[in-house]
Design a protein around this motif. Sequence first.
Motif, PDB file in Angstrom:
ATOM      1  N   GLU A   1      -6.329 -16.065   4.480  1.00  5.47           N
ATOM      2  CA  GLU A   1      -6.294 -16.101   3.021  1.00  5.47           C
ATOM      3  C   GLU A   1      -4.945 -16.679   2.613  1.00  5.47           C
ATOM      4  OE1 GLU A   1      -7.038 -15.913  -0.860  1.00  5.47           O
ATOM      5  OE2 GLU A   1      -8.564 -15.474   0.650  1.00  5.47           O
ATOM      6  N   ILE A   2      -4.940 -17.932   2.248  1.00  9.62           N
ATOM      7  CA  ILE A   2      -3.706 -18.611   1.846  1.00  9.62           C
ATOM      8  C   ILE A   2      -3.442 -18.311   0.371  1.00  9.62           C
ATOM      9  CG2 ILE A   2      -2.530 -20.832   1.649  1.00  9.62           C
ATOM     10  CD1 ILE A   2      -3.256 -20.039   4.521  1.00  9.62           C
ATOM     11  N   GLY A   3      -2.265 -17.799   0.074  1.00 10.72           N
ATOM     12  CA  GLY A   3      -1.870 -17.570  -1.306  1.00 10.72           C
ATOM     13  C   GLY A   3      -2.019 -16.160  -1.801  1.00 10.72           C
ATOM     14  N   TYR A   4      -2.644 -15.297  -1.018  1.00 12.18           N
ATOM     15  CA  TYR A   4      -2.752 -13.904  -1.434  1.00 12.18           C
ATOM     16  C   TYR A   4      -1.365 -13.292  -1.527  1.00 12.18           C
ATOM     17  CZ  TYR A   4      -3.985  -8.975  -1.393  1.00 12.18           C
ATOM     18  OH  TYR A   4      -4.099  -7.640  -1.702  1.00 12.18           O
ATOM     19  N   LEU A   5      -0.535 -13.592  -0.541  1.00 11.71           N
ATOM     20  CA  LEU A   5       0.862 -13.181  -0.545  1.00 11.71           C
ATOM     21  C   LEU A   5       1.729 -14.421  -0.386  1.00 11.71           C
ATOM     22  CD1 LEU A   5       0.645 -10.167   1.940  1.00 11.71           C
ATOM     23  CD2 LEU A   5       0.758 -10.045  -0.550  1.00 11.71           C
ATOM     24  N   THR A   6       2.906 -14.378  -0.958  1.00 10.38           N
ATOM     25  CA  THR A   6       3.854 -15.472  -0.772  1.00 10.38           C
ATOM     26  C   THR A   6       4.333 -15.455   0.670  1.00 10.38           C
ATOM     27  OG1 THR A   6       4.550 -15.268  -3.066  1.00 10.38           O
ATOM     28  CG2 THR A   6       6.003 -16.492  -1.596  1.00 10.38           C
ATOM     29  N   ARG A  25      -8.071 -31.101  17.047  1.00  8.76           N
ATOM     30  CA  ARG A  25      -8.438 -30.497  18.331  1.00  8.76           C
ATOM     31  C   ARG A  25      -9.521 -29.439  18.184  1.00  8.76           C
ATOM     32  NH1 ARG A  25      -2.518 -30.376  20.604  1.00  8.76           N
ATOM     33  NH2 ARG A  25      -2.522 -32.447  21.497  1.00  8.76           N
ATOM     34  N   GLY A  26      -9.636 -28.862  17.018  1.00  2.23           N
ATOM     35  CA  GLY A  26     -10.627 -27.819  16.818  1.00  2.23           C
ATOM     36  C   GLY A  26     -10.741 -27.458  15.354  1.00  2.23           C
ATOM     37  N   ALA A  27     -11.764 -26.713  15.048  1.00  2.77           N
ATOM     38  CA  ALA A  27     -12.041 -26.337  13.666  1.00  2.77           C
ATOM     39  C   ALA A  27     -11.140 -25.197  13.215  1.00  2.77           C
ATOM     40  CB  ALA A  27     -13.500 -25.916  13.527  1.00  2.77           C
ATOM     41  N   MET A  28     -10.869 -25.189  11.919  1.00  2.00           N
ATOM     42  CA  MET A  28     -10.139 -24.090  11.288  1.00  2.00           C
ATOM     43  C   MET A  28     -10.868 -23.762   9.996  1.00  2.00           C
ATOM     44  SD  MET A  28      -6.165 -25.246  11.727  1.00  2.00           S
ATOM     45  CE  MET A  28      -5.511 -23.682  11.208  1.00  2.00           C
ATOM     46  N   ILE A  29     -10.945 -22.494   9.696  1.00  3.86           N
ATOM     47  CA  ILE A  29     -11.516 -22.058   8.427  1.00  3.86           C
ATOM     48  C   ILE A  29     -10.431 -21.300   7.686  1.00  3.86           C
ATOM     49  CG2 ILE A  29     -13.228 -20.615   7.279  1.00  3.86           C
ATOM     50  CD1 ILE A  29     -15.052 -21.086   9.688  1.00  3.86           C
ATOM     51  N   LEU A  30     -10.119 -21.777   6.489  1.00  4.71           N
ATOM     52  CA  LEU A  30      -9.114 -21.135   5.652  1.00  4.71           C
ATOM     53  C   LEU A  30      -9.741 -20.819   4.310  1.00  4.71           C
ATOM     54  CD1 LEU A  30      -6.173 -23.612   6.316  1.00  4.71           C
ATOM     55  CD2 LEU A  30      -6.588 -21.446   7.442  1.00  4.71           C
ATOM     56  N   THR A  31      -9.301 -19.740   3.704  1.00  2.00           N
ATOM     57  CA  THR A  31      -9.725 -19.419   2.353  1.00  2.00           C
ATOM     58  C   THR A  31      -8.483 -19.279   1.486  1.00  2.00           C
ATOM     59  OG1 THR A  31      -9.711 -17.029   2.755  1.00  2.00           O
ATOM     60  CG2 THR A  31     -11.780 -18.202   3.159  1.00  2.00           C
ATOM     61  N   SER A  32      -8.666 -19.497   0.199  1.00  2.00           N
ATOM     62  CA  SER A  32      -7.549 -19.360  -0.724  1.00  2.00           C
ATOM     63  C   SER A  32      -8.068 -19.116  -2.130  1.00  2.00           C
ATOM     64  CB  SER A  32      -6.686 -20.630  -0.712  1.00  2.00           C
ATOM     65  OG  SER A  32      -5.599 -20.470  -1.594  1.00  2.00           O
ATOM     66  N   ASN A  33      -7.331 -18.344  -2.862  1.00  2.00           N
ATOM     67  CA  ASN A  33      -7.638 -18.166  -4.276  1.00  2.00           C
ATOM     68  C   ASN A  33      -6.680 -19.003  -5.123  1.00  2.00           C
ATOM     69  OD1 ASN A  33      -5.320 -16.699  -3.854  1.00  2.00           O
ATOM     70  ND2 ASN A  33      -5.963 -14.942  -5.049  1.00  2.00           N
ATOM     71  N   ARG A  34      -5.936 -19.895  -4.492  1.00  2.00           N
ATOM     72  CA  ARG A  34      -4.959 -20.751  -5.169  1.00  2.00           C
ATOM     73  C   ARG A  34      -5.362 -22.206  -5.001  1.00  2.00           C
ATOM     74  NH1 ARG A  34       0.010 -17.683  -5.255  1.00  2.00           N
ATOM     75  NH2 ARG A  34       0.841 -19.324  -6.601  1.00  2.00           N
ATOM     76  N   GLY A  35      -5.131 -22.992  -6.046  1.00  2.00           N
ATOM     77  CA  GLY A  35      -5.397 -24.422  -5.975  1.00  2.00           C
ATOM     78  C   GLY A  35      -4.385 -25.113  -5.085  1.00  2.00           C
ATOM     79  N   HIS A  58      -7.719 -33.826   5.982  1.00  2.00           N
ATOM     80  CA  HIS A  58      -8.108 -35.102   6.578  1.00  2.00           C
ATOM     81  C   HIS A  58      -9.588 -35.147   6.942  1.00  2.00           C
ATOM     82  CE1 HIS A  58      -7.714 -38.196  10.026  1.00  2.00           C
ATOM     83  NE2 HIS A  58      -8.069 -38.789   8.917  1.00  2.00           N
ATOM     84  N   HIS A  59     -10.090 -34.165   7.650  1.00  2.00           N
ATOM     85  CA  HIS A  59     -11.503 -34.126   8.053  1.00  2.00           C
ATOM     86  C   HIS A  59     -12.222 -32.935   7.415  1.00  2.00           C
ATOM     87  CE1 HIS A  59     -10.870 -37.232  11.040  1.00  2.00           C
ATOM     88  NE2 HIS A  59      -9.879 -36.536  11.584  1.00  2.00           N
ATOM     89  N   ALA A  60     -11.702 -32.437   6.319  1.00  2.00           N
ATOM     90  CA  ALA A  60     -12.188 -31.169   5.764  1.00  2.00           C
ATOM     91  C   ALA A  60     -13.473 -31.297   4.964  1.00  2.00           C
ATOM     92  CB  ALA A  60     -11.120 -30.563   4.855  1.00  2.00           C
ATOM     93  N   VAL A  61     -14.182 -30.199   4.945  1.00  2.00           N
ATOM     94  CA  VAL A  61     -15.261 -29.979   3.988  1.00  2.00           C
ATOM     95  C   VAL A  61     -14.758 -28.849   3.108  1.00  2.00           C
ATOM     96  CG1 VAL A  61     -17.634 -29.195   3.665  1.00  2.00           C
ATOM     97  CG2 VAL A  61     -17.066 -30.671   5.601  1.00  2.00           C
ATOM     98  N   VAL A  62     -14.524 -29.138   1.842  1.00  2.00           N
ATOM     99  CA  VAL A  62     -14.003 -28.140   0.913  1.00  2.00           C
ATOM    100  C   VAL A  62     -15.178 -27.569   0.124  1.00  2.00           C
ATOM    101  CG1 VAL A  62     -12.490 -27.739  -1.059  1.00  2.00           C
ATOM    102  CG2 VAL A  62     -11.790 -29.330   0.739  1.00  2.00           C
ATOM    103  N   VAL A  63     -15.318 -26.270   0.176  1.00  2.00           N
ATOM    104  CA  VAL A  63     -16.371 -25.588  -0.567  1.00  2.00           C
ATOM    105  C   VAL A  63     -15.684 -24.779  -1.654  1.00  2.00           C
ATOM    106  CG1 VAL A  63     -18.262 -23.921  -0.443  1.00  2.00           C
ATOM    107  CG2 VAL A  63     -17.826 -25.458   1.483  1.00  2.00           C
ATOM    108  N   ARG A  64     -15.946 -25.143  -2.887  1.00  2.00           N
ATOM    109  CA  ARG A  64     -15.322 -24.443  -4.006  1.00  2.00           C
ATOM    110  C   ARG A  64     -16.313 -23.422  -4.570  1.00  2.00           C
ATOM    111  NH1 ARG A  64     -12.313 -27.113  -9.190  1.00  2.00           N
ATOM    112  NH2 ARG A  64     -11.795 -25.131 -10.144  1.00  2.00           N
TER     113      ARG A  64
END
Length: 113
Positions: A1-6, A25-35, A58-64
């Motif tokens: 969770e990016i942005g929940y805490l500074t 090299r591999g997939a990453m899944i990140l979530t964030s409540n910040r733009g 770069h190779h992301a699929v962004v799901v809003r």
Amino acid sequence: EIGYLTVASGGGNLFFQLVNARYERGAMILTSNRGFSEWGEVFGDTVVASALLDRLLHHAVVVRIEGASYRLRKHADLLPDTAGTRQVTPPLQPTRRRSRPSTQQPAEPQSAP
């Protein structure tokens, strides 16, 4: 969770090193409540945030996903700012990349001798 805490001082650099090591090299899944525009504040450094976003997107699929919290849907009446008026919006289906068209020309039919 990016942005929940500074992120603490130096934490952005460490996270960048992790992302950079995993880049392509591999997939990453990140979530964030910040733009994305707020990531400079989260990491305390706009240069680090830009470098992170460069690699992550770069190779992301962004799901809003917008709307009320799915986990709090049964308790919306207890939250003054939602009061049960928001609806949970299902995420959009990600688009799939199409394969590149072949650059090879079809073979010419051969005539019999």
